[in-house]
Design a protein around this motif. Sequence first.
Motif, short mmCIF file in Angstrom:
data_model
loop_
_atom_site.label_atom_id
_atom_site.label_comp_id
_atom_site.label_asym_id
_atom_site.label_seq_id
_atom_site.Cartn_x
_atom_site.Cartn_y
_atom_site.Cartn_z
N GLU A 4 0.87 -1.19 0.00
CA GLU A 4 0.00 0.00 0.00
C GLU A 4 0.90 1.24 0.00
OE1 GLU A 4 -3.76 1.33 -0.38
OE2 GLU A 4 -3.47 -0.79 0.17
N HIS A 5 1.24 1.71 -1.19
CA HIS A 5 2.17 2.85 -1.34
C HIS A 5 1.50 4.12 -0.80
CE1 HIS A 5 4.80 5.77 -3.16
NE2 HIS A 5 5.54 4.84 -3.73
N PRO A 6 2.18 4.89 0.06
CA PRO A 6 1.54 6.06 0.67
C PRO A 6 1.10 7.11 -0.37
CG PRO A 6 3.62 5.57 1.76
CD PRO A 6 3.53 4.67 0.56
N LEU A 7 1.76 7.15 -1.52
CA LEU A 7 1.41 8.15 -2.54
C LEU A 7 0.60 7.55 -3.69
CD1 LEU A 7 4.90 9.90 -2.81
CD2 LEU A 7 2.95 10.59 -1.41
N LEU A 8 0.88 6.29 -4.05
CA LEU A 8 0.32 5.71 -5.27
C LEU A 8 -0.76 4.66 -5.02
CD1 LEU A 8 3.67 5.24 -7.23
CD2 LEU A 8 2.09 7.16 -7.35
N GLY A 9 -1.02 4.34 -3.75
CA GLY A 9 -2.03 3.33 -3.46
C GLY A 9 -1.49 1.92 -3.60
N PRO A 10 -2.37 0.92 -3.72
CA PRO A 10 -1.92 -0.47 -3.73
C PRO A 10 -1.11 -0.81 -4.98
CG PRO A 10 -4.29 -0.32 -4.14
CD PRO A 10 -3.82 1.06 -3.80
N ARG A 11 0.12 -1.36 -4.78
CA ARG A 11 0.98 -1.73 -5.91
C ARG A 11 1.49 -3.16 -5.68
NH1 ARG A 11 -0.05 1.97 -9.57
NH2 ARG A 11 1.55 0.81 -10.72
N ASP A 12 1.65 -3.91 -6.78
CA ASP A 12 2.18 -5.28 -6.71
C ASP A 12 3.64 -5.26 -6.24
OD1 ASP A 12 3.21 -7.85 -7.30
OD2 ASP A 12 1.70 -8.12 -8.86
N ALA A 13 3.98 -6.15 -5.32
CA ALA A 13 5.35 -6.20 -4.79
C ALA A 13 6.37 -6.47 -5.89
CB ALA A 13 5.47 -7.28 -3.71
N ALA A 14 5.94 -7.05 -7.02
CA ALA A 14 6.87 -7.33 -8.12
C ALA A 14 7.42 -6.05 -8.75
CB ALA A 14 6.17 -8.18 -9.18
N GLU A 15 6.77 -4.88 -8.48
CA GLU A 15 7.30 -3.61 -9.01
C GLU A 15 8.47 -3.10 -8.19
OE1 GLU A 15 4.09 -0.79 -9.06
OE2 GLU A 15 2.87 -2.00 -10.41
N PHE A 16 8.70 -3.73 -7.03
CA PHE A 16 9.69 -3.22 -6.08
C PHE A 16 10.96 -4.08 -6.07
CE2 PHE A 16 5.66 -1.65 -4.69
CZ PHE A 16 5.89 -0.44 -4.04
N VAL A 17 12.04 -3.46 -5.60
CA VAL A 17 13.27 -4.19 -5.31
C VAL A 17 13.47 -4.15 -3.80
CG1 VAL A 17 15.77 -4.21 -5.58
CG2 VAL A 17 14.32 -3.64 -7.52
N TYR A 18 13.85 -5.30 -3.23
CA TYR A 18 14.00 -5.41 -1.79
C TYR A 18 15.45 -5.16 -1.39
CZ TYR A 18 13.85 -7.61 2.84
OH TYR A 18 13.94 -7.87 4.18
N LEU A 19 15.66 -4.33 -0.36
CA LEU A 19 17.04 -4.13 0.11
C LEU A 19 17.31 -4.89 1.40
CD1 LEU A 19 19.77 -2.74 -0.37
CD2 LEU A 19 18.99 -0.93 1.15
N GLY A 20 16.48 -4.68 2.44
CA GLY A 20 16.74 -5.37 3.69
C GLY A 20 16.26 -4.56 4.88
N ASP A 21 16.79 -4.90 6.05
CA ASP A 21 16.37 -4.30 7.32
C ASP A 21 16.42 -2.77 7.28
OD1 ASP A 21 16.37 -3.44 10.13
OD2 ASP A 21 16.62 -5.58 10.58
N ALA A 22 15.37 -2.11 7.80
CA ALA A 22 15.30 -0.65 7.76
C ALA A 22 16.34 0.01 8.65
CB ALA A 22 13.90 -0.19 8.17
N SER A 23 17.06 -0.76 9.46
CA SER A 23 18.13 -0.19 10.26
C SER A 23 19.24 0.36 9.35
CB SER A 23 18.72 -1.25 11.21
OG SER A 23 19.34 -2.26 10.47
N LEU A 24 19.21 0.00 8.07
CA LEU A 24 20.21 0.51 7.12
C LEU A 24 20.10 2.02 6.93
CD1 LEU A 24 20.10 -2.39 4.51
CD2 LEU A 24 22.07 -1.76 5.90
N ILE A 25 18.95 2.61 7.34
CA ILE A 25 18.81 4.07 7.27
C ILE A 25 19.80 4.73 8.24
CG2 ILE A 25 17.24 6.00 7.75
CD1 ILE A 25 14.94 4.19 6.90
#
Lengths: 93, 394
Positions: A4-25
């Motif tokens: 559920e993209h905050p700006l674009l609404g529901p999007r298929d996970a296949a459109e995304f690339v996964y990086l990992g744990d958010a602690s990387l911020i």
Amino acid sequence: MIIEHPLLGPRDAAEFVYLGDASLIARPDWENPDAGKEFFEYLYLRDNPEGMHRELWYHEQGDRSWLVVTRNTLTHEILNVELARQIALAMGR
Amino acid sequence: MWRDPEPQQHYDVIIIGAGHGMAAAYYLAKVYGIRKVAVLEKGWLGSGNTGRNTTIIRSNYLLPDNEPFYEFSMKLWEGLEQDFNFNAMVSQRGILNLFHSDPQRDAFARRGNSMLLAGADAVLLDENLIRKMCPFLDYENARFPVKGALWQPRGGTVRHDAVVWGYARGADRLGVDIIQNCEVTGFDIMDGICRGVETTKGAIKANKVGVSVAGSSSKVMAQAGMRLPIESHVLQAFVSEGLKPCLPGVITFGAGHFYVSQSDKGGLVFGGDLDGYNSYAQRGNLPTVEDVCEGGMAIMPMIGKARLLRMWGGLMDMSMDGSPIIDKTHISGLYFNGGWCYGGFKATPASGYCMAHLLATDEPHHTANAFRLDRFSKGLMIDEKGVGAQPNLH
């Protein structure tokens, strides 16, 4: 999975690339006296929890925003989606 | 086949996890003479990744820290059935790694040379030879024409359940206690020394504890207060309906990620990439299913006629450099074996042997002395694929 993209609404996970744990911020400061140890932990060690996991997804085939997705690694249920930019700003980065 | 004992109060060695751990217990008892050993298994034998792999064995690695270990494993596979006197259906029908371009041929030739240097077998085949072995491949594919392959004739498949059954029977007869349905809930650690484990069947003491639970390593080691250089990911695998014999051995696609073999029952057993996100769910999602099937169709259009019988997911201990860990920890008496990524099955005999060596002698086995826990802090990564500290890319 549907993210559920905050700006674009529901999007298929296949459109995304996964990086990992958010602690990387939270990248350590290279000037800290313990920077070597902090960067080792930042780069290589992970909590890898069973259950709730905050993680970074990149909307590569979309608006190219980074998202922080809170997801259950046991059920794949997505509980919360935020813009990584806002989280980083709130952390003072 | 084996006893079903209640846990004793004290053991010389406790091994957690009855996959690679069962092999470790067998070699501990047989080679190193340590027989007061318990193997603790959360479920039943074969309920974890033992029953979720694609049964392929091979030793076709490039890096000098990896190849001798996997070749040691291959040699153990070759003598395994005589060693534990059980039919594990070791079938060395060969593995063909297809290549589709000139640079890829050069890279595969280099890998083949590395294999030969470590005493393994490798043959570079041109297109004409593969056409005789596999007339069904899509040689004229517009994007990924088959140009040749790196062939390891000694590669093949093994019956996955029979491996753990053979090790379990062998270990049991040497006096090892196999304790099923016994989940570890904590470690008995005081002053930096591990003296046993807490389990759902009560506390059990031991001089040494070995953890061998790839897929759930982070979860178990967190009970000892450790964070690992590992993420758990899901990998899916598939079996088609039973077909007449049609594949000569294992075949892998060089341009995408797809590998396939044919089981003795006739089903095509195949798989591809990870789903790519952290998961403990033991099931995946459909975009990866589509990706795997596209890979299959790209090299082997005939596969499109086969119907899918079953698909499943297993948990992969994805390490930060794509290579495993067999090492002591900073806690005295606690030893760790994990990070097998999706290469654990072929490594089973050597992983068990090297873990047994480590537990018995406190020194790493000479084929596994690079699989250290501290290699990430020292810059000694073993990154076979060369993609850096990004577990879902290995």
